[in-house]
Scaffold this motif. Structure first.
Motif, mmCIF file in Angstrom:
data_model
loop_
_atom_site.group_PDB
_atom_site.id
_atom_site.type_symbol
_atom_site.label_atom_id
_atom_site.label_comp_id
_atom_site.label_asym_id
_atom_site.label_seq_id
_atom_site.Cartn_x
_atom_site.Cartn_y
_atom_site.Cartn_z
ATOM 1 N N ASP A 54 0.834 -1.210 0.000
ATOM 2 C CA ASP A 54 0.000 0.000 0.000
ATOM 3 C C ASP A 54 0.868 1.259 0.000
ATOM 4 O OD1 ASP A 54 1.003 -0.302 2.517
ATOM 5 O OD2 ASP A 54 -0.863 0.161 3.557
ATOM 6 N N TYR A 55 2.102 1.145 -0.488
ATOM 7 C CA TYR A 55 3.077 2.230 -0.602
ATOM 8 C C TYR A 55 3.594 2.711 0.746
ATOM 9 C CZ TYR A 55 1.655 2.475 -5.477
ATOM 10 O OH TYR A 55 1.397 2.176 -6.783
ATOM 11 N N THR A 56 3.366 1.965 1.815
ATOM 12 C CA THR A 56 3.916 2.315 3.120
ATOM 13 C C THR A 56 5.426 2.132 3.092
ATOM 14 O OG1 THR A 56 1.904 1.682 4.274
ATOM 15 C CG2 THR A 56 3.928 1.690 5.557
ATOM 16 N N LEU A 57 6.160 3.115 3.601
ATOM 17 C CA LEU A 57 7.612 3.019 3.695
ATOM 18 C C LEU A 57 7.976 2.586 5.103
ATOM 19 C CD1 LEU A 57 8.738 6.250 1.821
ATOM 20 C CD2 LEU A 57 8.379 3.967 0.909
ATOM 21 N N TYR A 58 8.803 1.551 5.213
ATOM 22 C CA TYR A 58 9.212 1.056 6.526
ATOM 23 C C TYR A 58 10.707 0.772 6.521
ATOM 24 C CZ TYR A 58 8.900 -3.589 4.393
ATOM 25 O OH TYR A 58 9.065 -4.676 3.576
ATOM 26 N N ALA A 59 11.281 0.764 7.727
ATOM 27 C CA ALA A 59 12.721 0.589 7.878
ATOM 28 C C ALA A 59 13.103 -0.876 7.670
ATOM 29 C CB ALA A 59 13.154 1.050 9.259
ATOM 30 N N ALA A 60 14.149 -1.101 6.890
ATOM 31 C CA ALA A 60 14.636 -2.458 6.655
ATOM 32 C C ALA A 60 15.603 -2.895 7.749
ATOM 33 C CB ALA A 60 15.322 -2.551 5.295
ATOM 34 N N HIS A 61 16.242 -1.938 8.420
ATOM 35 C CA HIS A 61 17.165 -2.239 9.518
ATOM 36 C C HIS A 61 17.175 -1.056 10.471
ATOM 37 C CE1 HIS A 61 20.003 0.414 7.508
ATOM 38 N NE2 HIS A 61 19.837 -0.292 6.389
ATOM 39 N N ASP A 62 17.851 -1.212 11.597
ATOM 40 C CA ASP A 62 17.931 -0.148 12.594
ATOM 41 C C ASP A 62 18.796 1.003 12.079
ATOM 42 O OD1 ASP A 62 16.565 -1.959 14.086
ATOM 43 O OD2 ASP A 62 18.216 -2.460 15.429
ATOM 44 N N GLY A 63 18.434 2.227 12.471
ATOM 45 C CA GLY A 63 19.233 3.376 12.066
ATOM 46 C C GLY A 63 18.515 4.683 12.306
ATOM 47 N N VAL A 64 19.021 5.729 11.676
ATOM 48 C CA VAL A 64 18.479 7.074 11.817
ATOM 49 C C VAL A 64 17.815 7.464 10.501
ATOM 50 C CG1 VAL A 64 19.065 9.495 12.252
ATOM 51 C CG2 VAL A 64 20.258 7.684 13.473
ATOM 52 N N VAL A 65 16.633 8.069 10.581
ATOM 53 C CA VAL A 65 15.872 8.463 9.396
ATOM 54 C C VAL A 65 16.460 9.754 8.828
ATOM 55 C CG1 VAL A 65 13.595 9.142 8.545
ATOM 56 C CG2 VAL A 65 13.801 7.386 10.315
ATOM 57 N N ARG A 66 16.661 9.774 7.509
ATOM 58 C CA ARG A 66 17.143 10.970 6.809
ATOM 59 C C ARG A 66 16.268 11.201 5.578
ATOM 60 N NH1 ARG A 66 19.385 13.518 10.518
ATOM 61 N NH2 ARG A 66 21.278 12.628 11.364
ATOM 62 N N PHE A 67 15.943 12.469 5.313
ATOM 63 C CA PHE A 67 15.183 12.854 4.134
ATOM 64 C C PHE A 67 16.085 13.630 3.193
ATOM 65 C CE2 PHE A 67 11.905 12.013 7.174
ATOM 66 C CZ PHE A 67 10.827 11.574 6.430
ATOM 67 N N THR A 68 16.060 13.301 1.919
ATOM 68 C CA THR A 68 16.797 14.025 0.896
ATOM 69 C C THR A 68 15.860 14.269 -0.283
ATOM 70 O OG1 THR A 68 17.598 11.999 -0.157
ATOM 71 C CG2 THR A 68 19.005 12.978 1.530
ATOM 72 N N THR A 69 16.346 15.019 -1.259
ATOM 73 C CA THR A 69 15.582 15.227 -2.486
ATOM 74 C C THR A 69 16.434 14.802 -3.671
ATOM 75 O OG1 THR A 69 16.352 17.499 -2.672
ATOM 76 C CG2 THR A 69 14.246 17.151 -1.552
ATOM 77 N N THR A 70 15.756 14.429 -4.736
ATOM 78 C CA THR A 70 16.433 14.068 -5.971
ATOM 79 C C THR A 70 15.553 14.487 -7.136
ATOM 80 O OG1 THR A 70 17.503 12.270 -7.190
ATOM 81 C CG2 THR A 70 15.443 11.745 -6.102
ATOM 82 N N ARG A 71 16.155 14.598 -8.308
ATOM 83 C CA ARG A 71 15.390 14.928 -9.505
ATOM 84 C C ARG A 71 15.036 13.622 -10.203
ATOM 85 N NH1 ARG A 71 15.549 20.154 -11.102
ATOM 86 N NH2 ARG A 71 15.472 19.639 -13.311
ATOM 87 N N LYS A 72 13.732 13.406 -10.412
ATOM 88 C CA LYS A 72 13.258 12.159 -10.991
ATOM 89 C C LYS A 72 12.655 12.440 -12.357
ATOM 90 C CE LYS A 72 10.277 8.238 -9.855
ATOM 91 N NZ LYS A 72 9.864 8.048 -11.226
ATOM 92 N N MET A 73 12.989 11.600 -13.323
ATOM 93 C CA MET A 73 12.455 11.736 -14.670
ATOM 94 C C MET A 73 11.081 11.076 -14.733
ATOM 95 S SD MET A 73 13.295 12.796 -17.809
ATOM 96 C CE MET A 73 15.056 12.702 -18.001
ATOM 97 N N ASN A 74 10.068 11.812 -15.212
ATOM 98 C CA ASN A 74 8.737 11.249 -15.416
ATOM 99 C C ASN A 74 8.701 10.501 -16.746
ATOM 100 O OD1 ASN A 74 7.749 12.288 -13.010
ATOM 101 N ND2 ASN A 74 7.165 14.224 -13.959
ATOM 102 N N TYR A 75 7.604 9.772 -16.976
ATOM 103 C CA TYR A 75 7.498 8.974 -18.197
ATOM 104 C C TYR A 75 7.357 9.845 -19.434
ATOM 105 C CZ TYR A 75 7.045 4.876 -15.294
ATOM 106 O OH TYR A 75 7.285 3.876 -14.402
#
Length: 94
Positions: free
Chosen positions: A56-77
């Motif tokens: 359902d597009y939920t994002l969850y942690a795969a391992h222990d750590g600290v959460v960080r948010f970044t941005t990137t440029r994504k190419m659309n279709y």
């Protein structure tokens, strides 16, 4: 016979249950493996390092750590670009 009650009935009052979507862990907070970081509809936030996507597009942690948010440029279709937010879980070094 009447198909509806005479007094006190309403045809309103039906509503869906709340889904409690949004960011659950913010930048700099610690996440254990399996912790939900974001509940979302569609891929508003993208999964980065140490993050997995649920059905359902939920994002969850795969391992222990600290959460960080970044941005990137994504190419659309269609060839256009958009700025996408990416979520990472960075492992903590002991």
């Amino acid at each position: 016979m009447a198909h509806t009650k005479a007094i006190g009935s309403t045809q309103l009052g039906r509503d869906s249950q709340p889904k409690y979507r949004g960011v659950k862990l913010h930048d700099g907070q610690t996440a254990a493996a399996g912790n939900v970081i974001i509940r979302q509809t569609g891929s508003t936030y993208l999964a980065g390092d140490g993050v997995r996507v649920g059905k359902d597009y939920t994002l969850y942690a795969a391992h222990d750590g600290v959460v960080r948010f970044t941005t990137t440029r994504k190419m659309n279709y269609d060839g256009s670009r958009r700025v996408a937010k990416v979520v990472h879980v960075i492992p903590v070094k002991n």
